[in-house]
Scaffold this active site. Structure first.
Site, PDB file in Angstrom:
ATOM      1  N   GLY A 160       0.833  13.468   0.438  1.00 31.06           N
ATOM      2  CA  GLY A 160       1.532  12.195   0.637  1.00 31.06           C
ATOM      3  C   GLY A 160       2.795  12.169  -0.211  1.00 31.06           C
ATOM      4  CB  ALA A 198       1.951  11.084  -5.340  1.00 30.81           C
ATOM      5  CB  SER A 256      -1.936   5.533   2.210  1.00 31.00           C
ATOM      6  OG  SER A 256      -3.321   5.333   2.278  1.00 31.00           O
ATOM      7  CB  THR A 257       2.803   8.338   2.300  1.00 33.85           C
ATOM      8  OG1 THR A 257       2.304   8.464   0.969  1.00 33.85           O
ATOM      9  CG2 THR A 257       4.328   8.276   2.287  1.00 33.85           C
ATOM     10  CD  GLN A 288       2.661  -2.199   8.998  1.00 33.94           C
ATOM     11  OE1 GLN A 288       2.887  -3.387   8.846  1.00 33.94           O
ATOM     12  NE2 GLN A 288       1.762  -1.763   9.849  1.00 33.94           N
ATOM     13  N   GLY A 296       7.794  -1.467   2.712  1.00 33.04           N
ATOM     14  CA  GLY A 296       8.837  -0.675   2.099  1.00 33.04           C
ATOM     15  C   GLY A 296       8.584  -0.381   0.639  1.00 33.04           C
ATOM     16  CD  GLU A 307       6.715  -6.217   1.230  1.00 32.50           C
ATOM     17  OE1 GLU A 307       6.064  -5.836   0.252  1.00 32.50           O
ATOM     18  OE2 GLU A 307       6.980  -5.496   2.200  1.00 32.50           O
ATOM     19  CG  ASP A 357     -11.854  13.122  -1.302  1.00 38.79           C
ATOM     20  OD1 ASP A 357     -12.691  12.214  -1.127  1.00 38.79           O
ATOM     21  OD2 ASP A 357     -11.533  13.919  -0.409  1.00 38.79           O
ATOM     22  CG  HIS A 406      -2.379  -6.264   3.398  1.00 39.93           C
ATOM     23  ND1 HIS A 406      -2.056  -7.246   4.306  1.00 39.93           N
ATOM     24  CD2 HIS A 406      -1.216  -5.731   2.979  1.00 39.93           C
ATOM     25  CE1 HIS A 406      -0.739  -7.290   4.423  1.00 39.93           C
ATOM     26  NE2 HIS A 406      -0.202  -6.385   3.621  1.00 39.93           N
ATOM     27  NE  ARG A 425      -0.003  -7.457  -0.456  1.00 30.56           N
ATOM     28  CZ  ARG A 425       0.490  -6.250  -0.294  1.00 30.56           C
ATOM     29  NH1 ARG A 425      -0.207  -5.202  -0.660  1.00 30.56           N
ATOM     30  NH2 ARG A 425       1.679  -6.091   0.223  1.00 30.56           N
ATOM     31  CG  HIS A 477      -3.593  -2.798   1.368  1.00 28.09           C
ATOM     32  ND1 HIS A 477      -3.211  -2.100   2.496  1.00 28.09           N
ATOM     33  CD2 HIS A 477      -2.444  -3.005   0.669  1.00 28.09           C
ATOM     34  CE1 HIS A 477      -1.903  -1.899   2.487  1.00 28.09           C
ATOM     35  NE2 HIS A 477      -1.416  -2.420   1.374  1.00 28.09           N
ATOM     36  NE  ARG A 496      -0.251  -2.252  -4.158  1.00 28.21           N
ATOM     37  CZ  ARG A 496       0.349  -2.178  -2.975  1.00 28.21           C
ATOM     38  NH1 ARG A 496       1.579  -1.703  -2.882  1.00 28.21           N
ATOM     39  NH2 ARG A 496      -0.266  -2.550  -1.884  1.00 28.21           N
ATOM     40  CG  LEU A 506       5.485   3.283  -0.766  1.00 24.95           C
ATOM     41  CD1 LEU A 506       6.367   2.901   0.423  1.00 24.95           C
ATOM     42  CD2 LEU A 506       4.776   4.602  -0.476  1.00 24.95           C
TER      43      LEU A 506
HETATM   44  P1  FAD Z   1      -1.381   9.360   0.360  1.00 28.21           P
HETATM   45  O1  FAD Z   1      -0.100   9.136   1.013  1.00 28.21           O
HETATM   46  O2  FAD Z   1      -2.567   8.635   0.875  1.00 28.21           O
HETATM   47  O3  FAD Z   1      -1.671  10.923   0.438  1.00 28.21           O
HETATM   48  C1  FAD Z   1      -2.919  11.441   0.018  1.00 28.21           C
HETATM   49  C2  FAD Z   1      -2.997  12.885   0.455  1.00 28.21           C
HETATM   50  O4  FAD Z   1      -4.128  13.513  -0.155  1.00 28.21           O
HETATM   51  C3  FAD Z   1      -3.173  13.064   1.947  1.00 28.21           C
HETATM   52  O5  FAD Z   1      -2.387  14.167   2.312  1.00 28.21           O
HETATM   53  C4  FAD Z   1      -4.658  13.436   2.090  1.00 28.21           C
HETATM   54  O6  FAD Z   1      -4.981  14.188   3.223  1.00 28.21           O
HETATM   55  C5  FAD Z   1      -4.855  14.239   0.831  1.00 28.21           C
HETATM   56  N1  FAD Z   1      -6.232  14.344   0.351  1.00 28.21           N
HETATM   57  C6  FAD Z   1      -7.109  13.348   0.092  1.00 28.21           C
HETATM   58  N2  FAD Z   1      -8.256  13.868  -0.390  1.00 28.21           N
HETATM   59  C7  FAD Z   1      -8.089  15.210  -0.435  1.00 28.21           C
HETATM   60  C8  FAD Z   1      -8.912  16.300  -0.834  1.00 28.21           C
HETATM   61  N3  FAD Z   1     -10.161  16.137  -1.293  1.00 28.21           N
HETATM   62  N4  FAD Z   1      -8.414  17.556  -0.739  1.00 28.21           N
HETATM   63  C9  FAD Z   1      -7.153  17.774  -0.239  1.00 28.21           C
HETATM   64  N5  FAD Z   1      -6.340  16.779   0.144  1.00 28.21           N
HETATM   65  C10 FAD Z   1      -6.802  15.522   0.038  1.00 28.21           C
HETATM   66  N6  FAD Z   1       2.833   0.603  -0.524  1.00 28.21           N
HETATM   67  C11 FAD Z   1       4.090   0.169  -0.735  1.00 28.21           C
HETATM   68  O7  FAD Z   1       4.619   0.308  -1.844  1.00 28.21           O
HETATM   69  N7  FAD Z   1       4.789  -0.394   0.292  1.00 28.21           N
HETATM   70  C12 FAD Z   1       4.274  -0.568   1.536  1.00 28.21           C
HETATM   71  O8  FAD Z   1       4.947  -1.060   2.425  1.00 28.21           O
HETATM   72  C13 FAD Z   1       2.942  -0.145   1.764  1.00 28.21           C
HETATM   73  N8  FAD Z   1       2.371  -0.333   2.972  1.00 28.21           N
HETATM   74  C14 FAD Z   1       1.132   0.182   3.198  1.00 28.21           C
HETATM   75  C15 FAD Z   1       0.580   0.070   4.466  1.00 28.21           C
HETATM   76  C16 FAD Z   1      -0.650   0.647   4.737  1.00 28.21           C
HETATM   77  C17 FAD Z   1      -1.247   0.525   6.100  1.00 28.21           C
HETATM   78  C18 FAD Z   1      -1.351   1.333   3.715  1.00 28.21           C
HETATM   79  C19 FAD Z   1      -2.673   1.969   3.989  1.00 28.21           C
HETATM   80  C20 FAD Z   1      -0.811   1.424   2.429  1.00 28.21           C
HETATM   81  C21 FAD Z   1       0.428   0.846   2.164  1.00 28.21           C
HETATM   82  N9  FAD Z   1       1.001   0.923   0.897  1.00 28.21           N
HETATM   83  C22 FAD Z   1       2.260   0.464   0.693  1.00 28.21           C
HETATM   84  C23 FAD Z   1       0.353   1.702  -0.161  1.00 28.21           C
HETATM   85  C24 FAD Z   1       1.008   3.096  -0.223  1.00 28.21           C
HETATM   86  O9  FAD Z   1       1.297   3.517   1.085  1.00 28.21           O
HETATM   87  C25 FAD Z   1       0.131   4.111  -0.889  1.00 28.21           C
HETATM   88  O10 FAD Z   1      -0.344   3.631  -2.116  1.00 28.21           O
HETATM   89  C26 FAD Z   1       0.903   5.409  -1.130  1.00 28.21           C
HETATM   90  O11 FAD Z   1       1.484   5.869   0.060  1.00 28.21           O
HETATM   91  C27 FAD Z   1      -0.014   6.454  -1.682  1.00 28.21           C
HETATM   92  O12 FAD Z   1       0.666   7.689  -1.708  1.00 28.21           O
HETATM   93  P2  FAD Z   1      -0.118   8.921  -2.239  1.00 28.21           P
HETATM   94  O13 FAD Z   1       0.785  10.090  -2.179  1.00 28.21           O
HETATM   95  O14 FAD Z   1      -0.753   8.602  -3.536  1.00 28.21           O
HETATM   96  O15 FAD Z   1      -1.341   9.102  -1.207  1.00 28.21           O
HETATM   97  C1  SIN Z   2       2.916  -4.481   3.652  1.00 31.10           C
HETATM   98  O1  SIN Z   2       3.823  -4.019   4.321  1.00 31.10           O
HETATM   99  O2  SIN Z   2       2.476  -5.619   3.726  1.00 31.10           O
HETATM  100  C2  SIN Z   2       2.271  -3.583   2.657  1.00 31.10           C
HETATM  101  C3  SIN Z   2       3.055  -3.625   1.433  1.00 31.10           C
HETATM  102  C4  SIN Z   2       2.277  -3.041   0.314  1.00 31.10           C
HETATM  103  O3  SIN Z   2       1.096  -2.742   0.446  1.00 31.10           O
HETATM  104  O4  SIN Z   2       2.873  -2.913  -0.755  1.00 31.10           O
END
Ligand code: FAD
Ligand code: SIN
Length: 528
Positions: A12, A14, A40-41, A45, A47, A112, A212, A233, A279, A340, A375, A381
């Site tokens: 994702g 990170a 999740s990334t 939606q 931003g 927001e 995980d 959410h 929220r 969420h 949060r 993000l």
């Molecule tokens: P992720 O993007 O979830 O990536 C995790 C990765 O780890 C994936 O590739 C997955 O396959 C991999 N993985 C998981 N377990 C394992 C394992 N055991 N072995 C190998 N790979 C594994 N935040 C905001 O700031 N703004 C927003 O508008 C917003 N909207 C959102 C809307 C939705 C629907 C959701 C669900 C979340 C939203 N969030 C938002 C929260 C935000 O998207 C997430 O917190 C953020 O994207 C997390 O990024 P990440 O890289 O930590 O994890």
């Molecule tokens: C949303 O677009 O409502 C999600 C925003 C967030 O989770 O930060």
């Protein structure tokens, strides 16, 4: 055994931003348990929050973050994320991320809940998909980065240094295509596996979000914090076939109202900011109204805005909800709250370092202290971006002093029998998710938490005593992890005898700063 300088678990925001930054210094293996685009990334939606406008200020963003966080945000973390935000955004745009702009060329900034100014950079209502696309394209094109799809990390591999300190020298991962487990050695490891939404029956999160990384780090000996603060959410689409579809808070930022099915607005009775209250307050208000009136959902109504505006500002949501038979330009959207975001995670410092040597963490897996007890929208993000970049710079700086581990153990295939009762796994999964939804949800009580603890303890024992005897599969790995994460959430929630932010216990409805103005830290016992 496979070797690379850096091992990244998760693709994702990170994981990939870390991988891209360290790739100039060494070879990188990215393990990702599904398709590399999934996580999740890609579904984000609303931003990403950052101060980009002269009418806004760092102080205001810091203040709003603290206000939402109900006293538990770490001041140094918040200041740093907010102040480094604009540079980190510039880094993303240099990689190719295109945020929406006004005709004048300045960024189009959304608003927001909990934000006192417009400061949400977005790409229409599909910001995450734009970020994920750009990062993945860059990573796939980088000669030093190798991405292994369908590889699910099972556990970290640790050893002791000559000073008796625990260090992480790699990880075991199961290839879901072949069911074989390989050990991956690395000089430094980044754990970025995202969130925990699938611990709950109803969630906005994709299937990969089974906590995980948090479970893996805890088993290896890392501390985790603040797991009781699970954000629900307020507005996920209510439709039997709409699995996890979120309706962005940005819609309320553009004036959408919440109504009962009778048409009556209710948020003004709960908070002076009405639909734009933080929220936790909006989600609890909806839950309260659903319980009081017996309705299965409430309505989110944006029909007062023009159809043109709605279709251009929320094109993805417009199309998606239409597939379920609702034209959002003409009728309100049925919505319910769903799990969420996890404000807790693996304890990390400002450079992404965990308590285990050579192990970094970032994104939703990490606990940096930025979110406190709740949060602020679109700060995750930002957190993932700023702290994964900082971790990358730290890890690169240390690389010379981190020798490649010589030999690391191969997986010990003790249990080679495949279970003929695979279906039981999904029943047990379901049990965990229902217990958590019913007993450890938006509103908690001592009785509910105690019952939940007993039931999850029983399931955890079953996982250890029964499932662990069979050949390891990805379903088993995820069940093992969600049941441990459920236990961590309960063990953080039960002792907190107060209500604060996302943790609401009817037996202690007040906030208690005298005793509870502190994080909940869980330290694994050495014999887990
Ligand atoms: P992720 O993007 O979830 O990536 C995790 C990765 O780890 C994936 O590739 C997955 O396959 C991999 N993985 C998981 N377990 C394992 C394992 N055991 N072995 C190998 N790979 C594994 N935040 C905001 O700031 N703004 C927003 O508008 C917003 N909207 C959102 C809307 C939705 C629907 C959701 C669900 C979340 C939203 N969030 C938002 C929260 C935000 O998207 C997430 O917190 C953020 O994207 C997390 O990024 P990440 O890289 O930590 O994890
Ligand atoms: C949303 O677009 O409502 C999600 C925003 C967030 O989770 O930060």
């Amino acid at each position: 055994m496979e070797r690379s300088d850096f091992l990244v678990i998760g693709s994702g925001l990170a994981g990939l931003i870390f991988a891209l930054d360290v790739a100039d210094a060494g070879t990188v293996t990215v393990l990702t348990k599904s398709d590399p685009f999934e996580g999740s990334t890609r579904y984000a939606q609303g931003g990403i929050a950052s101060v980009m406008d002269a009418r806004d200020s760092f102080d205001a963003h810091v203040r709003d973050t603290h206000e939402a966080g109900a006293g538990l945000c770490h001041q140094d973390t918040v200041e740093l994320a907010v102040r480094e935000g604009p540079d980190a955004i510039a880094h993303l745009t240099r990689l190719g991320v295109a945020f929406d702009r006004e005709g004048s060329g300045t960024y189009s900034l959304g608003r927001e809940g909990g934000h006192s100014a417009r400061r949400i950079l977005h790409a229409a209502d599909a910001t995450g998909a734009e970020i994920q696309r750009v990062l993945l394209e860059n990573a796939l094109a980088h000669p030093n980065i190798r991405i292994l799809a369908d590889h699910i990390a099972v556990d970290l591999i640790t050893s002791l240094t000559t000073h008796g300190e625990k260090e992480v020298v790699g990880a075991y991962a199961l290839d879901r295509q072949t069911d074989m487990i390989t050990s991956f050695a690395a000089r430094a490891t980044m754990l970025a596996t995202g969130g925990v939404g699938k611990v709950y029956l109803y969630t906005s999160n994709p299937d990969i979000a089974t906590g995980d990384g948090i479970a893996i780090a805890y088993r290896a000996g890392a501390r985790v914090a603040n797991m009781e603060f699970i954000q629900f959410h307020p507005t996920c689409l209510y439709h039997p076939k709409a699995k996890s579809f979120l309706i962005t808070e940005a819609m309320r930022g553009e004036g959408a109202c919440l109504r009962l099915p009778t048409g009556e607005r209710f948020m003004p009775h709960y908070h002076q900011l009405a639909e734009l209250a933080p929220r936790d307050i909006v989600a609890r208000a909806i839950d309260d109204q659903m319980k009081k009136t017996g309705c299965d959902y409430v309505l989110l109504d944006i029909t007062h805005r023009s159809a043109d505006f709605i279709q251009s500002r929320f094109p993805m949501i417009y199309e998606k909800v239409k597939e379920f038979g609702c034209d959002i330009t003409k009728e309100p959207i049925p919505v319910v709250p769903a799990a969420h975001y996890c404000c807790g995670g693996v304890v990390s410092d400002l450079d992404g370092r965990t308590g285990l040597l050579r192990l970094y963490t970032a994104g939703e897996t990490a606990f940096t202290g930025i979110h406190g007890a709740n949060r602020l929208a679109s700060n995750s993000l930002l957190e993932a971006l700023v702290f994964a970049l900082r971790a990358a710079r730290h890890a690169k700086g240390l690389l010379e002093s981190l020798p490649m581990p010589n030999e690391i153990p191969e997986w010990d295939y003790v249990n080679t029998v495949k279970s003929s009762e695979g279906v039981l796994l999904s029943h047990t999964w379901d049990e965990v998710r229902r217990v958590m939804w019913n007993l450890v949800g938006i509103v908690r009580s001592n009785k509910r938490l105690t019952l939940a603890r007993r039931r999850i303890a029983y399931i955890r024992e079953e996982v250890r005593e029964y499932y662990w005897k069979y050949f390891v599969t990805s379903d088993f790995i995820e069940l093992r992890n969600i049941s441990l994460v459920a236990e961590l959430i309960i063990n953080s929630a039960l002792p907190r005898r107060e209500s604060r932010g996302l943790h609401y216990n009817i037996d202690y409805p007040e906030r208690n700063d005298k005793e509870w103005l502190r994080d909940s830290i869980l330290t694994p016992s050495p014999h887990r």
